[in-house]
Design a protein around this motif. Sequence first.
Motif, PDB file in Angstrom:
ATOM      1  N   LYS A  65       0.951  -0.822   0.445  1.00  0.00           N
ATOM      2  CA  LYS A  65      -0.050   0.257  -0.257  1.00  0.00           C
ATOM      3  C   LYS A  65       1.270   1.110   0.440  1.00  0.00           C
ATOM      4  CE  LYS A  65      -4.096  -2.029   2.338  1.00  0.00           C
ATOM      5  NZ  LYS A  65      -4.811  -1.636   2.880  1.00  0.00           N
ATOM      6  N   ILE A  66       0.370   2.365  -0.492  1.00  0.00           N
ATOM      7  CA  ILE A  66       1.163   3.662  -0.591  1.00  0.00           C
ATOM      8  C   ILE A  66       1.016   4.379   0.709  1.00  0.00           C
ATOM      9  CG2 ILE A  66       1.268   5.729  -2.029  1.00  0.00           C
ATOM     10  CD1 ILE A  66       0.599   4.181  -4.481  1.00  0.00           C
ATOM     11  N   PRO A  67       2.145   4.756   1.167  1.00  0.00           N
ATOM     12  CA  PRO A  67       2.030   5.341   1.645  1.00  0.00           C
ATOM     13  C   PRO A  67       1.680   7.134   2.347  1.00  0.00           C
ATOM     14  CG  PRO A  67       4.486   4.447   2.009  1.00  0.00           C
ATOM     15  CD  PRO A  67       3.678   4.667   0.671  1.00  0.00           C
ATOM     16  N   SER A  68       0.800   6.885   2.962  1.00  0.00           N
ATOM     17  CA  SER A  68      -0.123   8.100   3.034  1.00  0.00           C
ATOM     18  C   SER A  68       0.618   9.120   4.103  1.00  0.00           C
ATOM     19  CB  SER A  68      -1.988   8.202   3.236  1.00  0.00           C
ATOM     20  OG  SER A  68      -2.099   7.270   4.238  1.00  0.00           O
ATOM     21  N   VAL A  69       0.488   8.609   5.375  1.00  0.00           N
ATOM     22  CA  VAL A  69       1.642   9.881   6.214  1.00  0.00           C
ATOM     23  C   VAL A  69       2.788   8.911   7.002  1.00  0.00           C
ATOM     24  CG1 VAL A  69       1.237  10.098   8.403  1.00  0.00           C
ATOM     25  CG2 VAL A  69      -0.459  10.623   7.054  1.00  0.00           C
ATOM     26  N   ILE A  70       4.046   8.963   7.012  1.00  0.00           N
ATOM     27  CA  ILE A  70       5.181   8.764   7.360  1.00  0.00           C
ATOM     28  C   ILE A  70       6.056   9.393   8.445  1.00  0.00           C
ATOM     29  CG2 ILE A  70       5.480   7.566   5.011  1.00  0.00           C
ATOM     30  CD1 ILE A  70       7.642   9.436   4.265  1.00  0.00           C
ATOM     31  N   ALA A  71       6.788   8.960   8.710  1.00  0.00           N
ATOM     32  CA  ALA A  71       7.607  10.055  10.042  1.00  0.00           C
ATOM     33  C   ALA A  71       9.361   9.342   9.927  1.00  0.00           C
ATOM     34  CB  ALA A  71       6.784   9.393  11.849  1.00  0.00           C
ATOM     35  N   LEU A  72       9.480  10.796  10.141  1.00  0.00           N
ATOM     36  CA  LEU A  72      11.197  10.586   9.926  1.00  0.00           C
ATOM     37  C   LEU A  72      11.580   9.934  10.752  1.00  0.00           C
ATOM     38  CD1 LEU A  72      12.111  14.128   8.544  1.00  0.00           C
ATOM     39  CD2 LEU A  72      12.371  11.921   7.451  1.00  0.00           C
ATOM     40  N   LYS A  73      12.646   8.542  11.084  1.00  0.00           N
ATOM     41  CA  LYS A  73      12.833   8.007  12.215  1.00  0.00           C
ATOM     42  C   LYS A  73      13.574   8.677  13.164  1.00  0.00           C
ATOM     43  CE  LYS A  73      12.100   2.978  10.644  1.00  0.00           C
ATOM     44  NZ  LYS A  73      12.859   1.973  10.890  1.00  0.00           N
ATOM     45  N   GLN A  74      14.557   9.968  12.214  1.00  0.00           N
ATOM     46  CA  GLN A  74      16.005  10.785  13.302  1.00  0.00           C
ATOM     47  C   GLN A  74      15.308  12.065  12.579  1.00  0.00           C
ATOM     48  OE1 GLN A  74      19.815  10.272  11.349  1.00  0.00           O
ATOM     49  NE2 GLN A  74      20.048   8.555  13.204  1.00  0.00           N
ATOM     50  N   TYR A  75      15.142  12.556  14.103  1.00  0.00           N
ATOM     51  CA  TYR A  75      14.505  14.246  13.958  1.00  0.00           C
ATOM     52  C   TYR A  75      15.451  14.903  13.556  1.00  0.00           C
ATOM     53  CZ  TYR A  75      12.894  18.654  16.212  1.00  0.00           C
ATOM     54  OH  TYR A  75      11.781  19.835  16.485  1.00  0.00           O
ATOM     55  N   VAL A  76      14.912  16.675  12.616  1.00  0.00           N
ATOM     56  CA  VAL A  76      14.999  17.218  11.747  1.00  0.00           C
ATOM     57  C   VAL A  76      15.090  18.066  12.220  1.00  0.00           C
ATOM     58  CG1 VAL A  76      15.539  17.902   9.741  1.00  0.00           C
ATOM     59  CG2 VAL A  76      15.129  15.385   9.400  1.00  0.00           C
ATOM     60  N   ARG A  77      16.150  18.873  12.813  1.00  0.00           N
ATOM     61  CA  ARG A  77      15.622  20.101  13.286  1.00  0.00           C
ATOM     62  C   ARG A  77      16.002  21.413  12.704  1.00  0.00           C
ATOM     63  NH1 ARG A  77      19.517  23.144  18.266  1.00  0.00           N
ATOM     64  NH2 ARG A  77      18.411  24.744  18.387  1.00  0.00           N
ATOM     65  N   PRO A  78      14.887  21.862  12.536  1.00  0.00           N
ATOM     66  CA  PRO A  78      14.017  23.276  11.260  1.00  0.00           C
ATOM     67  C   PRO A  78      16.111  24.193  11.843  1.00  0.00           C
ATOM     68  CG  PRO A  78      13.061  23.449  13.346  1.00  0.00           C
ATOM     69  CD  PRO A  78      13.635  22.016  13.601  1.00  0.00           C
ATOM     70  N   SER A  79      15.938  24.971  10.443  1.00  0.00           N
ATOM     71  CA  SER A  79      16.993  26.226  11.069  1.00  0.00           C
ATOM     72  C   SER A  79      16.011  26.796  11.313  1.00  0.00           C
ATOM     73  CB  SER A  79      17.796  26.462   9.618  1.00  0.00           C
ATOM     74  OG  SER A  79      16.333  26.774   8.810  1.00  0.00           O
ATOM     75  N   GLU A  80      16.734  28.085  12.656  1.00  0.00           N
ATOM     76  CA  GLU A  80      16.099  29.235  13.185  1.00  0.00           C
ATOM     77  C   GLU A  80      15.917  30.249  12.490  1.00  0.00           C
ATOM     78  OE1 GLU A  80      16.905  32.079  16.947  1.00  0.00           O
ATOM     79  OE2 GLU A  80      19.065  30.608  16.577  1.00  0.00           O
ATOM     80  N   HIS A  81      16.395  30.368  11.341  1.00  0.00           N
ATOM     81  CA  HIS A  81      16.090  31.266  10.853  1.00  0.00           C
ATOM     82  C   HIS A  81      16.114  31.038   9.025  1.00  0.00           C
ATOM     83  CE1 HIS A  81      16.431  34.893  13.683  1.00  0.00           C
ATOM     84  NE2 HIS A  81      17.363  33.976  13.859  1.00  0.00           N
ATOM     85  N   PRO A  82      14.954  31.261   8.576  1.00  0.00           N
ATOM     86  CA  PRO A  82      14.741  30.908   7.009  1.00  0.00           C
ATOM     87  C   PRO A  82      15.635  31.767   6.473  1.00  0.00           C
ATOM     88  CG  PRO A  82      12.668  31.771   7.863  1.00  0.00           C
ATOM     89  CD  PRO A  82      13.469  31.707   8.917  1.00  0.00           C
ATOM     90  N   ALA A  83      15.635  30.842   5.126  1.00  0.00           N
ATOM     91  CA  ALA A  83      16.112  31.779   3.728  1.00  0.00           C
ATOM     92  C   ALA A  83      15.172  32.513   3.579  1.00  0.00           C
ATOM     93  CB  ALA A  83      16.122  30.916   2.664  1.00  0.00           C
ATOM     94  N   PHE A  84      15.960  33.768   3.175  1.00  0.00           N
ATOM     95  CA  PHE A  84      15.385  34.982   2.110  1.00  0.00           C
ATOM     96  C   PHE A  84      14.946  34.672   0.737  1.00  0.00           C
ATOM     97  CE2 PHE A  84      15.850  38.881   0.284  1.00  0.00           C
ATOM     98  CZ  PHE A  84      14.342  40.134   1.275  1.00  0.00           C
ATOM     99  N   THR A  85      13.909  35.076   1.154  1.00  0.00           N
ATOM    100  CA  THR A  85      12.982  34.301  -0.744  1.00  0.00           C
ATOM    101  C   THR A  85      11.830  35.115  -0.413  1.00  0.00           C
ATOM    102  OG1 THR A  85      11.727  32.322   0.028  1.00  0.00           O
ATOM    103  CG2 THR A  85      14.110  31.460  -0.489  1.00  0.00           C
ATOM    104  N   ARG A  86      11.468  34.903  -1.868  1.00  0.00           N
ATOM    105  CA  ARG A  86      10.125  35.681  -2.162  1.00  0.00           C
ATOM    106  C   ARG A  86       8.809  35.323  -1.367  1.00  0.00           C
ATOM    107  NH1 ARG A  86       8.188  39.232  -6.632  1.00  0.00           N
ATOM    108  NH2 ARG A  86      10.401  39.284  -7.261  1.00  0.00           N
ATOM    109  N   PHE A  87       9.066  33.857  -1.265  1.00  0.00           N
ATOM    110  CA  PHE A  87       7.882  33.452  -0.801  1.00  0.00           C
ATOM    111  C   PHE A  87       8.296  33.571   0.693  1.00  0.00           C
ATOM    112  CE2 PHE A  87       5.587  29.344   0.743  1.00  0.00           C
ATOM    113  CZ  PHE A  87       4.985  29.672   0.433  1.00  0.00           C
TER     114      PHE A  87
END
Length: 188
Positions: A65-87
């Motif tokens: 069956k195709i997965p609809s929700v998956i969870a990473l096994k290792q935590y990915v820490r988000p960067s504190e400050h995002p990139a400066f992009t138009r979006f």
Amino acid sequence: MYHPDLIRHPENCPALVLNADYTPLSYYPLSLWPWQTAIKAVFLERVDIIASYEREVHSPSLDMKIPSVIALKQYVRPSEHPAFTRFNLFLRDRFACQYCGSTSDLTFDHVVPRRAGGRTTWENVATACSPCNLRKGGRTPKEAGMRLHVQPIRPTSWQLQEHGRAFPPGYLHESWRDWLYWDVELLA
């Protein structure tokens, strides 16, 4: 009667990606992987399958069956400050002109114009609609007799995630709803 997922084409079966703490990697854009990437991550033992579509894919030796929700096994820490992009700039400013509030024909404006030494930084750029940007021209808001609704700041990744929660995508699969909270009151 067929389940709606069974007639769904695999290309329309993205997997919602959760961090190891079961929160979405991002809300806007929503963290989605194509079904092929999700299945590859399963076989590489990088994710756990939390929920699946009814739709299956087949190989000579396996039906899955195709997965609809998956969870990473290792935590990915988000960067504190995002990139400066138009979006990200538009997201920080909630996709609205910071002078008049319009949500159409958006561009960005240097608060202190570049000709006056203004730099292209989080603290000096604001979302503006084209009419307001043209009206302000190469002047400061004070010189143009205009006022910013909110002074521009350098946002944190958390602030952008919070802003993104206000803009749910047009389609949410039922299996994703328990993992996404879109500014709705939870029932007790």
